[in-house]
Design a protein around this motif. Structure first.
Motif, mmCIF file in Angstrom:
data_model
loop_
_atom_site.group_PDB
_atom_site.id
_atom_site.type_symbol
_atom_site.label_atom_id
_atom_site.label_comp_id
_atom_site.label_asym_id
_atom_site.label_seq_id
_atom_site.Cartn_x
_atom_site.Cartn_y
_atom_site.Cartn_z
ATOM 1 N N SER A 159 0.827 -1.206 0.000
ATOM 2 C CA SER A 159 0.000 0.000 0.000
ATOM 3 C C SER A 159 0.864 1.260 0.000
ATOM 4 O O SER A 159 1.934 1.314 0.609
ATOM 5 N N ALA A 160 0.370 2.295 -0.687
ATOM 6 C CA ALA A 160 1.099 3.566 -0.747
ATOM 7 C C ALA A 160 1.200 4.197 0.643
ATOM 8 O O ALA A 160 2.220 4.804 0.992
ATOM 9 N N ASN A 161 0.151 4.075 1.443
ATOM 10 C CA ASN A 161 0.148 4.602 2.814
ATOM 11 C C ASN A 161 0.170 3.424 3.782
ATOM 12 O O ASN A 161 -0.870 2.940 4.226
ATOM 13 N N LEU A 190 11.717 3.939 11.858
ATOM 14 C CA LEU A 190 10.816 3.073 11.099
ATOM 15 C C LEU A 190 10.308 3.856 9.893
ATOM 16 O O LEU A 190 9.517 4.784 10.031
ATOM 17 N N ASP A 191 10.776 3.482 8.726
ATOM 18 C CA ASP A 191 10.474 4.249 7.519
ATOM 19 C C ASP A 191 9.983 3.314 6.411
ATOM 20 O O ASP A 191 10.777 2.662 5.723
ATOM 21 N N PRO A 192 8.664 3.234 6.203
ATOM 22 C CA PRO A 192 8.132 2.328 5.178
ATOM 23 C C PRO A 192 8.373 2.809 3.752
ATOM 24 O O PRO A 192 8.108 2.068 2.802
ATOM 25 N N ASP A 193 8.868 4.027 3.605
ATOM 26 C CA ASP A 193 9.068 4.574 2.256
ATOM 27 C C ASP A 193 10.519 4.531 1.793
ATOM 28 O O ASP A 193 10.842 4.977 0.691
ATOM 29 N N MET A 194 11.412 4.010 2.635
ATOM 30 C CA MET A 194 12.815 3.953 2.233
ATOM 31 C C MET A 194 13.076 2.702 1.402
ATOM 32 O O MET A 194 12.322 1.726 1.452
#
Length: 505
Positions: free
Chosen positions: A243-245, A288-292
């Motif tokens: 998911s994007a978010n 915690l970075d889900p976009d890296m």
């Protein structure tokens, strides 16, 4: 120069020497046997007095001291000497023990720089200098880098004895050779170093890349909370991962599971999981970075990489270390197999050359009698890493708390001052080349002194490690100094405020 002679019962591995003076622990000697010159290491040194051996009171002691002073034969100096091998073979890098023990009466002489220089200072590019022999400071002590990368290393000592200094010295020299070093910096001790080829990274975790049970650790869901863990496992679907978010999708999915009318008992647990997710989004957003992208991509080949994990909790740091170790091992396997034409897999790899990984506070990540994700991967690298060019170094002040199966696979050890008997026993079990007598001397080592054993040295040695110049690492805080500075600022501030008050009036 004659030091003494072999006396009593001798063995091919150890002899007793009667000497003209006390020999310090760690001194090297030559035993002039009929079969050839033998190198020995003093492991125990004893001084006794015939006159003072059985005194009963103070007055008798005073009288015996006078008697002893008049009798030059009163003092007896004996030493237990460990036989290390024939000098000629050791100078060629091989340890060959005598088949026949030295005969009592054999001369013992002092080892010279010519005797030892070639043994401790081989002129090959894989050998680097880290210090000098403690009892022979004019002789450099070199270690074999290839052996620690292929056979691993343990650095063990009490706090403040020089572990961080040795880590920095090794890491800097490997980086200068265009090698790749990764230090998992548990206390942010190394990021302030000022060396060329340094790459400081604030370690992060991409939660999308984790398994559900690992994400549970990251979110700090306690181990016994089975329902919370099941809710998270059901919510952590492939759709949520993509998911994007990410956090919104995970939170919504947990809320959906908690609203299931057929499982009302899940509602409270789902609420607790949502609280944990909210904490992760706001309190742990920097780690915690889900976009890296893949965190391993931040590591640079041919550099000294400092991975700062000081902002992580113990469980989060354990997850992060496990992830990095798993990815590094997979990468090196892919690289070695691809170069050897042993695989049809098209998996790409990032690192073309061997990697040396240093784990600070290893007892936290590789604990004895406890399950830990990092321990699994550290043990796997200890077993398999040498085949794929992935070396492991574990650093700890509490060897007694490290998993014995991992510690025993460290092919080389640097042991500094250790006082606790439990720690000494653990080290003795892990290093067969250190005798019990030698282990007992660890309490007398000073800051920067170390016993080096294993495959990275030609002979066991007591050395003084070179001190790294520049920023002090792993050092104690100067509490008194900081209090004094704070007091001065307080006094200056009070005076300034008083002056301003006078001007107002």
């Amino acid at each position: 120069m004659t030091l003494g002679f072999v006396i009593g019962e001798s063995k091919p591995t150890v002899v007793t020497g009667q000497t003209s003076r006390s020999l310090p622990i760690g001194e090297y000697v030559i035993i002039n046997s009929k079969e050839g010159k033998i190198v020995g290491l003093v492991e125990k040194s004893v001084v006794s007095s015939a006159a003072l051996g059985d005194v009963k009171n103070y007055d008798e002691t005073l009288e015996s001291i006078e008697v002893a002073a008049l009798n030059k034969r009163d003092k007896s100096h004996t030493a237990m000497i460990r036989i290390l091998g024939f000098l000629e073979s050791l100078q060629k890098g091989k340890a060959i023990l005598p088949a026949i023990p030295p005969t009592p009466g054999t001369e013992i002489v002092k080892a010279t720089k010519d005797d030892l220089g070639q043994i401790f200072g081989p002129e090959n590019e894989e050998w680097i200098k880290i210090g000098g022999l403690l009892r022979n400071p004019e002789i450099d002590s070199l270690i074999n880098l290839n052996k620690i990368v292929s056979r691993h290393l343990g650095i063990l000592a009490m706090t403040g004895m020089g572990k961080s200094n040795l880590v920095t010295l090794l890491a800097k020299q490997i980086a200068e050779l265009d090698g790749t070093v990764i230090i998992f910096d548990y206390h942010n001790d190394y990021s302030g170093l000022d060396f060329p080829k340094m790459n400081v990274i604030d370690a992060k975790i991409n939660p999308r890349l984790l398994e559900a049970d690992t994400l549970s650790d990251v979110l700090e869901i306690r181990e016994g909370a089975d329902i919370q863990q099941r809710v998270l496992r059901l919510a952590f679907t492939p759709e949520v991962k993509e998911s994007a978010n990410f956090w919104e999708a995970l939170d919504s999915q947990v809320q959906y599971i908690g609203a299931n009318p057929d499982r009302k008992e899940d509602r409270h647990s789902a609420d607790r999981v949502q609280d944990k997710i909210d904490d992760a989004r706001h309190r742990s957003s920097e780690i915690l970075d889900p976009d890296m992208s893949n965190p391993v991509a931040l590591i640079k080949e041919g550099r000294l990489n400092i991975l700062n994990v000081s902002e992580f909790t113990d469980r989060q740091a354990n997850v992060a270390l496990a992830y990095y170790l798993q990815e590094l091992l997979a990468d090196r396997k892919a690289a070695v197999n691809a170069k050897g034409g042993k695989t049809k897999s098209k998996r790409s790899y990032r690192f073309n050359t061997p990697i040396f990984v240093i784990i600070e506070e290893a007892h936290v990540f590789i604990p004895k009698n406890e399950d830990a994700k990092a321990k699994y991967w550290a043990a796997k690298i200890a077993r398999e890493g040498r085949k794929f060019g992935l070396g492991l170094c574990i650093v700890s002040q509490r060897p007694r708390d490290i998993e014995a199966n991992v510690l025993s696979q460290m092919g080389s050890l640097a042991v500094m001052k250790i006082v606790q008997e439990d720690d000494q026993r653990q080290i003795a079990s892990a290093a067969e080349s250190i005798s019990r007598e030698f282990i007992g001397q660890l309490t007398s080592l000073n800051i920067g002194d170390a016993v080096l054993v294993g495959q990275w040295v030609n002979l066991p040695a007591i050395v003084h490690i070179d001190e790294m110049k520049g920023k002090k690492i792993g050092s104690d805080q100067d509490a008194v100094g900081e209090w004094a500075v704070a007091k001065k600022f307080e006094e200056v501030g009070a005076k300034s405020m008083k002056d301003l008050t006078r001007k107002d009036f």
